[in-house]
Design a protein around this motif. Structure first.
Motif, PDB file in Angstrom:
ATOM      1  N   TYR A  18       0.856  -1.185   0.000  1.00  0.00           N
ATOM      2  CA  TYR A  18       0.000   0.000   0.000  1.00  0.00           C
ATOM      3  C   TYR A  18       0.891   1.234   0.000  1.00  0.00           C
ATOM      4  O   TYR A  18       2.107   1.152   0.235  1.00  0.00           O
ATOM      5  CB  TYR A  18      -0.945   0.000   1.196  1.00  0.00           C
ATOM      6  CG  TYR A  18      -0.274   0.173   2.545  1.00  0.00           C
ATOM      7  CD1 TYR A  18      -0.257   1.420   3.184  1.00  0.00           C
ATOM      8  CD2 TYR A  18       0.335  -0.903   3.187  1.00  0.00           C
ATOM      9  CE1 TYR A  18       0.347   1.585   4.422  1.00  0.00           C
ATOM     10  CE2 TYR A  18       0.939  -0.746   4.424  1.00  0.00           C
ATOM     11  CZ  TYR A  18       0.945   0.503   5.033  1.00  0.00           C
ATOM     12  OH  TYR A  18       1.544   0.669   6.257  1.00  0.00           O
ATOM     13  N   THR A  19       0.295   2.367  -0.287  1.00  0.00           N
ATOM     14  CA  THR A  19       1.028   3.637  -0.311  1.00  0.00           C
ATOM     15  C   THR A  19       0.443   4.569   0.732  1.00  0.00           C
ATOM     16  O   THR A  19      -0.775   4.739   0.819  1.00  0.00           O
ATOM     17  CB  THR A  19       0.959   4.288  -1.701  1.00  0.00           C
ATOM     18  OG1 THR A  19       1.524   3.391  -2.665  1.00  0.00           O
ATOM     19  CG2 THR A  19       1.733   5.601  -1.731  1.00  0.00           C
ATOM     20  N   GLU A  20       1.316   5.161   1.533  1.00  0.00           N
ATOM     21  CA  GLU A  20       0.885   6.098   2.572  1.00  0.00           C
ATOM     22  C   GLU A  20       1.808   7.308   2.538  1.00  0.00           C
ATOM     23  O   GLU A  20       3.039   7.155   2.619  1.00  0.00           O
ATOM     24  CB  GLU A  20       0.919   5.421   3.948  1.00  0.00           C
ATOM     25  CG  GLU A  20       0.155   6.168   5.017  1.00  0.00           C
ATOM     26  CD  GLU A  20      -0.069   5.292   6.255  1.00  0.00           C
ATOM     27  OE1 GLU A  20      -1.216   4.857   6.466  1.00  0.00           O
ATOM     28  OE2 GLU A  20       0.897   5.036   6.989  1.00  0.00           O
ATOM     29  N   ASP A  21       1.231   8.486   2.371  1.00  0.00           N
ATOM     30  CA  ASP A  21       2.010   9.727   2.254  1.00  0.00           C
ATOM     31  C   ASP A  21       3.040   9.634   1.145  1.00  0.00           C
ATOM     32  O   ASP A  21       4.188  10.117   1.278  1.00  0.00           O
ATOM     33  CB  ASP A  21       2.692  10.066   3.583  1.00  0.00           C
ATOM     34  CG  ASP A  21       1.705  10.437   4.675  1.00  0.00           C
ATOM     35  OD1 ASP A  21       0.621  10.967   4.325  1.00  0.00           O
ATOM     36  OD2 ASP A  21       1.995  10.178   5.856  1.00  0.00           O
ATOM     37  N   GLY A  22       2.654   8.983   0.051  1.00  0.00           N
ATOM     38  CA  GLY A  22       3.546   8.874  -1.093  1.00  0.00           C
ATOM     39  C   GLY A  22       4.621   7.821  -0.960  1.00  0.00           C
ATOM     40  O   GLY A  22       5.430   7.619  -1.879  1.00  0.00           O
ATOM     41  N   VAL A  23       4.646   7.107   0.166  1.00  0.00           N
ATOM     42  CA  VAL A  23       5.664   6.082   0.401  1.00  0.00           C
ATOM     43  C   VAL A  23       5.050   4.710   0.226  1.00  0.00           C
ATOM     44  O   VAL A  23       4.015   4.392   0.824  1.00  0.00           O
ATOM     45  CB  VAL A  23       6.260   6.216   1.825  1.00  0.00           C
ATOM     46  CG1 VAL A  23       7.289   5.118   2.074  1.00  0.00           C
ATOM     47  CG2 VAL A  23       6.875   7.592   2.011  1.00  0.00           C
ATOM     48  N   ARG A  24       5.670   3.884  -0.610  1.00  0.00           N
ATOM     49  CA  ARG A  24       5.188   2.515  -0.823  1.00  0.00           C
ATOM     50  C   ARG A  24       5.651   1.632   0.320  1.00  0.00           C
ATOM     51  O   ARG A  24       6.834   1.617   0.673  1.00  0.00           O
ATOM     52  CB  ARG A  24       5.740   1.987  -2.152  1.00  0.00           C
ATOM     53  CG  ARG A  24       5.275   0.604  -2.509  1.00  0.00           C
ATOM     54  CD  ARG A  24       5.729   0.263  -3.936  1.00  0.00           C
ATOM     55  NE  ARG A  24       5.793  -1.157  -4.148  1.00  0.00           N
ATOM     56  CZ  ARG A  24       6.833  -1.920  -3.818  1.00  0.00           C
ATOM     57  NH1 ARG A  24       7.884  -1.359  -3.249  1.00  0.00           N
ATOM     58  NH2 ARG A  24       6.823  -3.211  -4.044  1.00  0.00           N
ATOM     59  N   LYS A  25       4.711   0.904   0.907  1.00  0.00           N
ATOM     60  CA  LYS A  25       5.020   0.061   2.062  1.00  0.00           C
ATOM     61  C   LYS A  25       4.612  -1.386   1.799  1.00  0.00           C
ATOM     62  O   LYS A  25       3.689  -1.646   1.030  1.00  0.00           O
ATOM     63  CB  LYS A  25       4.309   0.592   3.311  1.00  0.00           C
ATOM     64  CG  LYS A  25       4.745   2.006   3.676  1.00  0.00           C
ATOM     65  CD  LYS A  25       4.166   2.463   5.000  1.00  0.00           C
ATOM     66  CE  LYS A  25       4.703   3.844   5.376  1.00  0.00           C
ATOM     67  NZ  LYS A  25       4.226   4.269   6.712  1.00  0.00           N
ATOM     68  N   VAL A  26       5.308  -2.284   2.468  1.00  0.00           N
ATOM     69  CA  VAL A  26       5.071  -3.714   2.281  1.00  0.00           C
ATOM     70  C   VAL A  26       4.730  -4.342   3.623  1.00  0.00           C
ATOM     71  O   VAL A  26       5.350  -4.043   4.648  1.00  0.00           O
ATOM     72  CB  VAL A  26       6.312  -4.408   1.677  1.00  0.00           C
ATOM     73  CG1 VAL A  26       6.095  -5.917   1.580  1.00  0.00           C
ATOM     74  CG2 VAL A  26       6.616  -3.836   0.290  1.00  0.00           C
ATOM     75  N   VAL A  27       3.728  -5.198   3.602  1.00  0.00           N
ATOM     76  CA  VAL A  27       3.314  -5.968   4.779  1.00  0.00           C
ATOM     77  C   VAL A  27       3.511  -7.445   4.463  1.00  0.00           C
ATOM     78  O   VAL A  27       3.163  -7.906   3.369  1.00  0.00           O
ATOM     79  CB  VAL A  27       1.823  -5.718   5.104  1.00  0.00           C
ATOM     80  CG1 VAL A  27       1.369  -6.594   6.259  1.00  0.00           C
ATOM     81  CG2 VAL A  27       1.580  -4.254   5.422  1.00  0.00           C
TER      82      VAL A  27
END
Length: 950
Positions: free
Chosen positions: A192-201
């Motif tokens: 997902y992307t939060e505040d323009g930062v792509r994150k991985v779970v």
């Protein structure tokens, strides 16, 4: 230990103090035991606890590893599992995880083979073998002679130089590497992307057969063990698993979190998650820690508050209901950006789609709130029924899912008592499953073990029969026993399952319970509802008082190829009234019986829709009921009004009554204001729309429905002060949606302009949406249907920028409503790109497009052209894949379309259909029935609508 269920020991012992007489009703929930005992005198599944002869599989296996079921030689005791997911890709661009596992096994039957599940794992070699085996205590482990992987049955096979000793324990150690893929299975990757930062779970979904994709394990529900879990992860992340965190330390740039040992449980209930999520928590339930986890932005905007508020009361309700304390120290619930199922009952760490757990107090609708309440209630019910008490094999999945699907209404009603939510089981489960269980291709609630072998066959069990018929049949049991008696039995569940020898004593106790007028044992009654498919139509002739029952088939000409030991007759509990007066419950035990009636009485059977059957009457009584609806419809309960409509329409499709009689049940709707009857009518009329919206019948149908919906539209316009207020009643808010949606699609004056004006206001000021959340789904669909590319592209931008999952879901559905073929084709292509449409949403998006009359042929062509790709991505085991087949074939009603469907099946036999195999057979059956029905009824239907729309 019973043959169907296994119970955590210390909790079970705590329940033994309950009285034996409290066990009476649970017999219906354990009928599978007696059935399996009788059936398996000669053949038991490979996983049977007593080691008797294995059940035959569709092919004749030459070796034990050719079977899909584990041998019974070894049972797991405990695991020590360490996992290290990498949330950044490796040099090859792939995401992966590494791990090691040590499983303690006990030998219960001499063997020189050790067979354990392993799928898509790269196992480390130890002296040329895939594992290391050591003895525990005084046991000496034989040397490994050979080891290999079997792709078809997903086994790691270890051949030993000598036999393992009965009673001895051993430790099997493996190290492995697996892909942290985005396939939504096993240990997988969500982004997902939060505040323009792509994150991985890194997260997990083990049900039904995906634990083996995470570490080598005995991946069958009966193979319970204790799990000791350690997760290695980045320092800026948090690790979660089933147990409470009990240890944490840092090493270099990594952290290591250890968790308390789990209860003795099945592999499919394991959960492992690594993320940078945050939580809100509560300890209001005594010493139980309740936490809601989600993306930081979601928690900060209070989207987890509602779920936290209802979790405590629902857990308290179930502790009372089951008369057993929640057995764990914490209850975590987490909302995931990518999750294929709606939710999963992992013990102590329940996983959800964001739409099923997160609620925004400003942007979310009443429907979103109800979804969260019922899904949370369903999953928490599993903490006892499913997790504490577990089925032995997937053929009896209904006991697990049917039970949770029934009591979810009870838990939700406790949390939100003003909603009258228990009535919705009629629409959401009873009427829904009638449509499937009336097909010749249906199946019993409890299937034979040999019918459920492969992972795809297991996934296929997660269907409407297991969930909704299970709920309907258990509700019927509760109704004829009474809820207090049923609940008392449920509270003693663990005791009963610890002592199956009390089975027949308890059956006798039911018969002798004071005030109970039950003509057979509960066991005998319920066998007929669970061991044979389908249900009866009960016909009452008020001229003679005679009652008859007959197996109800939607297509009476269909051929049954599944025999029934009961010859498709049931023991039917009939609650009924005559001329408004409730009568004593009547039992129909044979094909025929009698009631005491007079020809002037109006008779209504199956009051409260308490029984799982349809009702037909003689023509005189039908006319008396229709007259009552037209003159005083409130003399009948809301759900019985819905029942009359639903029964009539389906009896007509089965050629039992005239089609025009069924249509006549809708004439009173201009006076109806309640949601459940209207929803029942609209669902049934939807079949007519699907069959006729490409023919001349549709114009007359549209005029008639416009005439019927206009008063409801005006009613809501009035009580909402020209759409500026929200109706006070919970279900009234749903019916307002019906009023607007149908009025707009049928051309009621002023409706289209209203919808377009709301949507245009939003387009002019994207930061302020004037549309009430309750109405968004309807408004988005209608406005996009009325509009063009500008409206569609605006919805797409809002979809991509949505921070609330339920808002994104509404927009995703609404975009499928456009009437522009090129937009729909573009949208279909988007489903192949996970950066545009998440994998979890791809098949449902295609389904949405197929609901659209313009989109149906486009979706059908799209699926046929890309079947191999879609099957590879979703088809083998996906629970939702059957919905894709159902969705794209709903309108098929011509001989040409049937031939296309048959060719589709033939052309793709080499690819396969996986968990959609049964859905395809049902689509062929339904299409065949549609062809005959349209040919026989089109002229009559056209005339009726023409006459009634004047």
């Amino acid at each position: 230990m019973g043959k169907v269920y296994y119970v955590s020991k210390h909790v079970g012992l705590g329940l033994l103090v309950l009285a034996v007489t409290a066990l009476v009703t649970i017999i219906a929930l354990s009928i599978a035991y007696d059935k399996e005992r009788a059936k398996n005198q000669d053949t038991l599944g490979d996983g049977a606890a007593d080691g008797t002869t294995p059940v035959p599989t569709p092919f004749t296996p030459k070796e034990p590893w050719d079977r899909y079921r584990l041998p019974v030689s070894l049972v797991p005791v405990s695991y020590n599992v360490t996992l290290w997911p990498r949330l950044k890709p490796g040099a090859d661009g792939m995401y992966f995880f590494t791990g090691k596992s040590a499983v303690v096994v006990r030998c219960v039957k001499e063997t020189d083979l050790l067979i354990i599940h392993s799928n898509k794992l790269n196992l480390t070699s130890f002296n040329g073998h895939h594992a290391v085996l050591t003895g525990l205590g005084q046991a000496t482990a034989p040397a490994i002679q050979n080891s290999w992987l079997v792709v078809k049955t997903e086994f790691l096979v270890i051949q030993l130089r000598s036999r393992l000793s009965v009673g001895a324990s051993y430790v099997l150690y493996t190290e492995f590497k697996g892909e942290l893929a985005d396939d939504l299975e096993g240990f997988y990757r969500s982004e997902y992307t939060e505040d323009g930062v792509r994150k991985v779970v890194a997260t997990s979904q083990m049900q039904a057969t995906y634990a083996r994709k995470t570490f080598p394990c005995f991946d069958e529900p009966a193979m319970k063990a204790v799990f000791n879990v350690t997760i290695i992860h980045d320092q800026d992340t948090v690790a979660l698993s089933n147990g409470m965190e009990i240890g944490w330390f840092q090493k270099c740039k990594n952290s290591m979190t250890t968790f308390e040992p789990t209860e003795r449980m099945s592999t499919y209930l394991l959960a492992f998650i690594v993320s940078d999520f945050v939580n809100i928590k509560s300890t209001q339930n005594k010493n139980l820690l309740i936490r809601i986890w989600a993306r930081r932005k979601a928690i900060d905007s209070r989207q987890g508050d509602y779920a936290l508020n209802v979790t405590g009361p629902i857990l308290q309700f179930y502790e009372q209901y089951f008369n057993a304390t929640y057995p764990l120290s914490k209850s975590d619930q987490i909302a995931l950006p990518d999750f294929n199922a709606g939710a999963m009952e992992n013990w102590g760490l329940v996983t959800y789609r964001e739409t099923a757990l997160l609620f925004d107090p400003i942007m979310s609708s009443t429907g979103n709130k109800e979804t969260i309440t019922t899904v949370v209630s369903h999953e928490l019910a599993h903490m006892w029924f499913g997790n504490l008490v577990t089925l032995q094999w997937w053929n009896d999945l209904w006991l697990n899912e049917g039970f949770a699907s029934y009591v979810e209404y009870l838990g939700a009603d406790y949390a939100e008592p003003t909603w009258s939510i228990k009535d919705k089981i009629i629409l959401s489960d009873v009427h829904k499953v009638f449509a499937v269980d009336a097909l010749a291709s249906s199946h019993p609630l409890s299937r034979r073990e040999e019918e459920v072998n492969t992972p795809a066959q297991i996934s296929e069990m997660f269907n409407t029969i297991s969930y909704s018929k299970g709920a309907a049949v258990l509700r019927m049991l509760s109704e004829f026993l009474t809820e207090p008696v049923f609940t008392k039995g449920i509270s003693s569940l663990a005791v009963f399952l610890l002592k199956f020898s009390q089975l027949f004593v308890c059956c006798q106790a039911v018969e002798n319970t004071p005030g109970m007028h039950i003509p057979h044992t509960v066991h005998d009654i319920m066998n007929r509802w669970t061991l044979q498919m389908g249900f009866p139509v009960v016909t009452i002739d008020t001229r003679t008082g005679s009652i008859t029952q007959k197996h109800f088939l939607l297509d009476p000409d269909s051929v049954l190829d599944r025999p029934s030991q009961f010859n498709y007759t049931w023991f039917v509990p009939i609650k009924w009234m005559k001329t408004g007066v409730e009568q004593q419950q009547h039992w129909l035990l044979q094909e025929t019986g009698n009631l005491i009636v007079t020809p002037i009485d109006w008779v209504l059977a199956n009051t409260n829709v308490a029984g799982y059957f349809r009702v037909n009457y003689d023509l005189d009584n039908w006319h008396r009921l229709l007259s009552l609806l037209n003159t005083n419809h409130q003399a009948l309960s809301i759900i019985n009004r819905a029942q009359i409509i639903d029964d009539a329409f389906n009896l007509a499709r089965a050629k039992i009554i005239n089609t025009t009689l069924a249509l006549t049940t809708t004439k009173y709707l201009s006076k109806e204001r309640d949601y459940i009857p209207w929803e029942s009518a609209l669902r049934n009329l939807d079949y007519y729309i699907l069959m006729f919206d490409r023919t001349e019948v549709y114009g007359a149908l549209q005029l008639y429905l416009k005439k019927q919906i206009q008063p409801l539209f005006e009613h809501f316009k009035t009580i909402t002060a020209n759409w500026t207020k929200v109706p006070t009643g919970h279900t009234d808010q749903y019916n307002q949606n019906n009023a607007i949606g149908i009025a707009c699609s049928m051309g009621v004056q002023g409706c289209g302009e209203l919808i377009k004006s709301w949507y245009r206001q939003w387009m002019e000021n994207p930061h302020h949406n004037p549309i009430h959340p309750n109405l968004k789904s309807t408004v988005y669909c209608s406005a996009i249907a009325f509009g063009g590319v500008e409206e569609w592209d605006f919805a797409w931008r809002m979809f991509k920028n949505a921070t609330l999952a339920s808002e994104a879901s509404r927009l995703r559905s609404g975009m499928a409503c456009t009437k522009a073929p090129w937009l729909l084709n573009r949208y279909l292509e988007y489903t192949l790109d996970p950066t545009k449409i998440r994998k979890q949403d791809a098949t449902s998006t295609i389904h949405y497009i197929a609901r659209n009359i313009v989109g149906m042929p486009l979706a059908w062509n799209f699926v046929r052209a890309r079947w191999s790709y879609l099957f590879k991505q979703y088809g083998g085991r996906s629970f939702s894949f059957s919905g894709l087949i159902n969705g794209i074939t709903k309108r098929l009603s011509t001989e040409f379309e049937l031939q296309e469907l048959m060719k589709f099946k033939e052309d793709n036999l080499h690819v396969g259909f996986g968990s959609a195999t049964m859905a395809l057979e049902q689509a062929i059956e339904k299409t065949t029935a549609n062809i005959k029905w349209v040919a026989e009824n089109k002229a009559h239907v056209l005339k009726w609508f023409n006459d009634e729309s004047k």
